[in-house]
Design a protein around this motif. Structure first.
Motif, PDB file in Angstrom:
ATOM      1  N   LEU A 357       0.847  -1.188   0.000  1.00  0.00           N
ATOM      2  CA  LEU A 357       0.000   0.000   0.000  1.00  0.00           C
ATOM      3  C   LEU A 357       0.887   1.244   0.000  1.00  0.00           C
ATOM      4  CD1 LEU A 357      -2.734  -1.052   2.589  1.00  0.00           C
ATOM      5  CD2 LEU A 357      -2.918  -1.007   0.085  1.00  0.00           C
ATOM      6  N   GLY A 358       0.435   2.267  -0.727  1.00  0.00           N
ATOM      7  CA  GLY A 358       1.261   3.456  -0.852  1.00  0.00           C
ATOM      8  C   GLY A 358       2.457   3.190  -1.742  1.00  0.00           C
ATOM      9  N   GLU A 359       3.244   4.226  -1.979  1.00  0.00           N
ATOM     10  CA  GLU A 359       4.434   4.033  -2.793  1.00  0.00           C
ATOM     11  C   GLU A 359       5.455   3.186  -2.046  1.00  0.00           C
ATOM     12  OE1 GLU A 359       6.111   7.722  -3.971  1.00  0.00           O
ATOM     13  OE2 GLU A 359       4.572   8.144  -5.478  1.00  0.00           O
ATOM     14  N   PRO A 360       6.055   2.219  -2.707  1.00  0.00           N
ATOM     15  CA  PRO A 360       7.118   1.453  -2.050  1.00  0.00           C
ATOM     16  C   PRO A 360       8.361   2.325  -1.841  1.00  0.00           C
ATOM     17  CG  PRO A 360       6.974   0.868  -4.367  1.00  0.00           C
ATOM     18  CD  PRO A 360       5.807   1.768  -4.094  1.00  0.00           C
ATOM     19  N   GLN A 361       9.113   2.044  -0.808  1.00  0.00           N
ATOM     20  CA  GLN A 361      10.348   2.786  -0.592  1.00  0.00           C
ATOM     21  C   GLN A 361      11.430   2.163  -1.473  1.00  0.00           C
ATOM     22  OE1 GLN A 361      11.844   2.931   3.386  1.00  0.00           O
ATOM     23  NE2 GLN A 361      13.307   4.566   2.926  1.00  0.00           N
ATOM     24  N   LEU A 362      11.697   2.835  -2.574  1.00  0.00           N
ATOM     25  CA  LEU A 362      12.622   2.294  -3.561  1.00  0.00           C
ATOM     26  C   LEU A 362      14.068   2.470  -3.143  1.00  0.00           C
ATOM     27  CD1 LEU A 362      10.860   3.579  -6.813  1.00  0.00           C
ATOM     28  CD2 LEU A 362      10.630   1.346  -5.716  1.00  0.00           C
ATOM     29  N   GLY A 363      14.335   3.528  -2.367  1.00  0.00           N
ATOM     30  CA  GLY A 363      15.723   3.828  -2.022  1.00  0.00           C
ATOM     31  C   GLY A 363      16.410   2.721  -1.264  1.00  0.00           C
ATOM     32  N   LYS A 364      15.718   2.132  -0.278  1.00  0.00           N
ATOM     33  CA  LYS A 364      16.369   1.087   0.516  1.00  0.00           C
ATOM     34  C   LYS A 364      16.619  -0.184  -0.281  1.00  0.00           C
ATOM     35  CE  LYS A 364      12.130  -0.895   2.553  1.00  0.00           C
ATOM     36  NZ  LYS A 364      11.399  -1.111   3.831  1.00  0.00           N
ATOM     37  N   GLY A 366      17.768   0.101  -3.408  1.00  0.00           N
ATOM     38  CA  GLY A 366      18.706   0.512  -4.449  1.00  0.00           C
ATOM     39  C   GLY A 366      18.055   0.895  -5.752  1.00  0.00           C
ATOM     40  N   LEU A 367      16.747   1.165  -5.718  1.00  0.00           N
ATOM     41  CA  LEU A 367      16.009   1.510  -6.941  1.00  0.00           C
ATOM     42  C   LEU A 367      15.750   3.005  -7.077  1.00  0.00           C
ATOM     43  CD1 LEU A 367      13.361  -1.373  -6.886  1.00  0.00           C
ATOM     44  CD2 LEU A 367      15.521  -1.279  -8.140  1.00  0.00           C
ATOM     45  N   TYR A 368      16.176   3.774  -6.081  1.00  0.00           N
ATOM     46  CA  TYR A 368      15.935   5.211  -6.107  1.00  0.00           C
ATOM     47  C   TYR A 368      17.143   5.899  -5.480  1.00  0.00           C
ATOM     48  CZ  TYR A 368      13.141   9.511  -6.051  1.00  0.00           C
ATOM     49  OH  TYR A 368      12.650  10.771  -6.299  1.00  0.00           O
ATOM     50  N   PRO A 369      17.644   6.966  -6.054  1.00  0.00           N
ATOM     51  CA  PRO A 369      18.786   7.679  -5.467  1.00  0.00           C
ATOM     52  C   PRO A 369      18.468   8.140  -4.053  1.00  0.00           C
ATOM     53  CG  PRO A 369      18.347   8.469  -7.695  1.00  0.00           C
ATOM     54  CD  PRO A 369      17.194   7.596  -7.317  1.00  0.00           C
ATOM     55  N   THR A 370      19.368   7.909  -3.123  1.00  0.00           N
ATOM     56  CA  THR A 370      19.137   8.303  -1.720  1.00  0.00           C
ATOM     57  C   THR A 370      19.283   9.803  -1.525  1.00  0.00           C
ATOM     58  OG1 THR A 370      21.470   7.806  -1.260  1.00  0.00           O
ATOM     59  CG2 THR A 370      19.844   6.067  -0.803  1.00  0.00           C
ATOM     60  N   LEU A 371      19.941  10.496  -2.429  1.00  0.00           N
ATOM     61  CA  LEU A 371      20.016  11.958  -2.388  1.00  0.00           C
ATOM     62  C   LEU A 371      18.987  12.508  -3.361  1.00  0.00           C
ATOM     63  CD1 LEU A 371      21.481  14.476  -1.317  1.00  0.00           C
ATOM     64  CD2 LEU A 371      23.033  14.288  -3.291  1.00  0.00           C
ATOM     65  N   SER A 372      17.979  13.202  -2.828  1.00  0.00           N
ATOM     66  CA  SER A 372      16.884  13.705  -3.654  1.00  0.00           C
ATOM     67  C   SER A 372      17.252  15.038  -4.285  1.00  0.00           C
ATOM     68  CB  SER A 372      15.618  13.871  -2.806  1.00  0.00           C
ATOM     69  OG  SER A 372      14.559  14.349  -3.605  1.00  0.00           O
ATOM     70  N   THR A 373      17.382  15.048  -5.601  1.00  0.00           N
ATOM     71  CA  THR A 373      17.656  16.269  -6.358  1.00  0.00           C
ATOM     72  C   THR A 373      16.673  16.365  -7.507  1.00  0.00           C
ATOM     73  OG1 THR A 373      19.164  15.230  -7.948  1.00  0.00           O
ATOM     74  CG2 THR A 373      20.127  16.005  -5.845  1.00  0.00           C
ATOM     75  N   LYS A 416      13.118  -5.483 -12.365  1.00  0.00           N
ATOM     76  CA  LYS A 416      13.678  -4.997 -11.101  1.00  0.00           C
ATOM     77  C   LYS A 416      12.647  -5.061  -9.978  1.00  0.00           C
ATOM     78  CE  LYS A 416      17.095  -1.848 -13.123  1.00  0.00           C
ATOM     79  NZ  LYS A 416      17.477  -0.420 -13.292  1.00  0.00           N
ATOM     80  N   LEU A 417      11.411  -4.679 -10.278  1.00  0.00           N
ATOM     81  CA  LEU A 417      10.377  -4.699  -9.246  1.00  0.00           C
ATOM     82  C   LEU A 417      10.053  -6.126  -8.811  1.00  0.00           C
ATOM     83  CD1 LEU A 417       7.990  -1.919 -10.651  1.00  0.00           C
ATOM     84  CD2 LEU A 417       9.530  -1.745  -8.676  1.00  0.00           C
ATOM     85  N   ILE A 418      10.035  -7.056  -9.754  1.00  0.00           N
ATOM     86  CA  ILE A 418       9.791  -8.463  -9.411  1.00  0.00           C
ATOM     87  C   ILE A 418      10.933  -9.007  -8.568  1.00  0.00           C
ATOM     88  CG2 ILE A 418       9.626 -10.799 -10.355  1.00  0.00           C
ATOM     89  CD1 ILE A 418       8.011  -9.628 -12.673  1.00  0.00           C
ATOM     90  N   GLU A 419      12.173  -8.681  -8.955  1.00  0.00           N
ATOM     91  CA  GLU A 419      13.340  -9.144  -8.196  1.00  0.00           C
ATOM     92  C   GLU A 419      13.274  -8.685  -6.740  1.00  0.00           C
ATOM     93  OE1 GLU A 419      16.730  -7.669 -10.241  1.00  0.00           O
ATOM     94  OE2 GLU A 419      16.474  -9.007 -11.978  1.00  0.00           O
ATOM     95  N   ASN A 420      12.658  -7.527  -6.509  1.00  0.00           N
ATOM     96  CA  ASN A 420      12.569  -6.964  -5.159  1.00  0.00           C
ATOM     97  C   ASN A 420      11.228  -7.251  -4.487  1.00  0.00           C
ATOM     98  OD1 ASN A 420      15.066  -5.041  -4.443  1.00  0.00           O
ATOM     99  ND2 ASN A 420      14.706  -4.957  -6.656  1.00  0.00           N
ATOM    100  N   ASN A 421      10.502  -8.205  -5.041  1.00  0.00           N
ATOM    101  CA  ASN A 421       9.224  -8.639  -4.455  1.00  0.00           C
ATOM    102  C   ASN A 421       8.221  -7.492  -4.302  1.00  0.00           C
ATOM    103  OD1 ASN A 421      10.116 -11.381  -4.057  1.00  0.00           O
ATOM    104  ND2 ASN A 421      11.313 -10.631  -2.311  1.00  0.00           N
ATOM    105  N   LEU A 422       8.255  -6.563  -5.250  1.00  0.00           N
ATOM    106  CA  LEU A 422       7.358  -5.405  -5.194  1.00  0.00           C
ATOM    107  C   LEU A 422       6.216  -5.496  -6.207  1.00  0.00           C
ATOM    108  CD1 LEU A 422       9.905  -2.480  -4.733  1.00  0.00           C
ATOM    109  CD2 LEU A 422       8.251  -3.340  -3.063  1.00  0.00           C
TER     110      LEU A 422
END
Length: 431
Positions: A357-364, A366-373, A416-422
């Protein structure tokens, strides 16, 4: 693995097949299939003359050894051995002499294409005839001519080839192409050599779907194949394509199924719009090949056609100008890539649903940059857009269309999303 340059391999196979005189039956078809059998493990099937196939009946088998027209000086002015288009397909035997005036009744040429030999057939009414360039016809001089056709028309069989490549599911993708024309490159041979290349690619990988690939004589062959396999095909085929006229390097064409709303149509349109937006779109009213049988009322298989220049729409069509100069390695390679993209999309096309539910946290993960720019947000916009519509009610093609992103570019995101069970596959929503 298949060669990187499939176009070159397809073109070399076409060169080998080009001299063979094929028709809707006969040894030319068998020879063609035996050569294809050297490349892929097709099964060759014979269906006897006289077999009823729906409203049709398999005709007598036709074979030809030689044919010519010789003038009174012993010169062969028309010679089957120089070009097998010189003889009308299914010509009955003849051995007689006649004047030029008498001969003219049995000659066929094209005034508007004076240097081309036309392709003429008479499968279901016994005739004989010769085809020649109009310039050569005009050079014929008054006198007596020997007319000779060494052919045979008698009970035999219709021959076709079939390859079934098992997948993880019994659901099938259907590929059909024809092997019934003499020496013409784009209209006749581009389809079979593309089907061979696709079969090699499919045989070298693991597939979700089972693939049914057939090499048949046009019309009577598709009717024959349907009459023997219709119940199974209607139950299992989810998408199919009729492979023809895929060897030139001109614009791509699309001809839909009768209803125009099948999975084959959906995938074809998505791939074409995203990668070849200049393609020409026809309607089912422009049909003319085996889609007439596969999509006919009561059969209604989900079969569409992806072509280069559509049959009947290029000047070389059904003439000797449809030769090895018209077809190119690049044209064949492009068609291979187009069909491979369509088949890969079919393999990946599911109704996907995000697993939380809600957006998955991709950063943890490795699917989203941890520094938000500002730049980092645009880097994953397509992934986020995909997630926004992965609600179980949209399949991959739907999401591609909604977010205006090529499905080919979304496939790595799905992986990538399947690999991360998302990501879940919501098969219950699928029709």
């Amino acid at each position: 693995m298949i060669n990187v340059d499939e176009g070159k391999e397809m073109y070399e196979l076409m060169k080998r097949l080009f001299p063979i005189c094929r028709s809707i039956t006969g040894d030319g078809v068998r020879k063609t299939l035996r050569i294809l059998q050297e490349h892929i493990p097709i099964t060759i099937v014979e269906v006897p003359t006289g077999t009823q196939v729906f409203d049709w009946e398999i005709p007598n088998e036709w074979n030809i050894l030689d044919a010519y027209v010789m003038d009174e000086y012993g010169t062969k002015v028309i010679d089957f051995k120089e070009n097998n288009l010189h003889v009308m397909g299914y010509s009955v035997p003849v051995n007689q002499e006649m004047s030029l005036d008498e001969l003219q009744e049995y000659l066929y040429s094209l005034k508007k294409q004076p240097d081309a030999i036309p392709y003429i057939t008479s499968y279901y009414k016994e005739r004989w005839g010769f085809c020649l360039a109009h310039t050569e016809r005009q050079r014929l001089k008054d006198g007596m001519y020997k007319v000779y056709i060494n052919s045979e028309l008698k009970p035999g069989s219709l021959t076709y080839g079939e390859l079934i490549i098992p997948g993880e599911t019994e659901e099938e993708i259907f590929l059909s192409t024809y092997i019934c024309h003499p020496s013409m490159a784009n209209n006749e041979l581009s389809g079979p050599v593309l089907a061979v290349a696709l079969a090699k690619w499919l045989l070298a990988r693991k597939n979700k779907y089972t693939y049914r690939i057939v090499f048949i004589p046009e019309t009577i062959g598709s009717l024959t194949y349907l009459s023997r396999n219709l119940e199974h095909m209607k139950k299992n085929i989810v998408a199919g394509f009729n492979l023809t006229c895929v060897g030139d390097d001109r614009t791509y064409s699309y001809l839909p199924s009768r209803q125009g709303n099948t999975l084959a149509d959906k995938v074809a349109i998505n791939v074409l719009k995203n990668h070849f937006p200049e393609f020409v779109e026809y309607t089912y009213l422009d049909r003319g090949s085996d889609e007439r049988q596969y999509c006919s009322p009561g059969i209604d298989l989900p079969v569409a056609s992806l072509m280069r220049t559509k049959y009947g729409q290029y000047t070389e069509y059904h003439t000797s100008l449809d030769n090895l100069d018209l077809v190119t390695q690049d044209g064949l390679q492009g068609s291979f890539t187009l069909y491979k993209d369509c088949l890969e999309l079919l393999e990946w096309n599911e109704y996907y649903q995000i697993a939380c539910l809600g957006e998955p946290q991709l950063g943890k993960r490795g699917l989203y940059p941890t520094l938000s720019t500002k730049e980092s947000g645009s880097m994953v916009r397509e992934m986020m857009n995909f997630i926004a519509y992965a609600d179980g009610s949209n399949d991959l093609v739907d999401i591609s269309n909604i977010i205006d992103a090529p499905a080919k570019r979304l496939i790595p995101i799905v992986e990538k999303l399947i690999e991360n069970n998302l990501l879940l596959v919501n098969r219950g929503e699928k029709e």
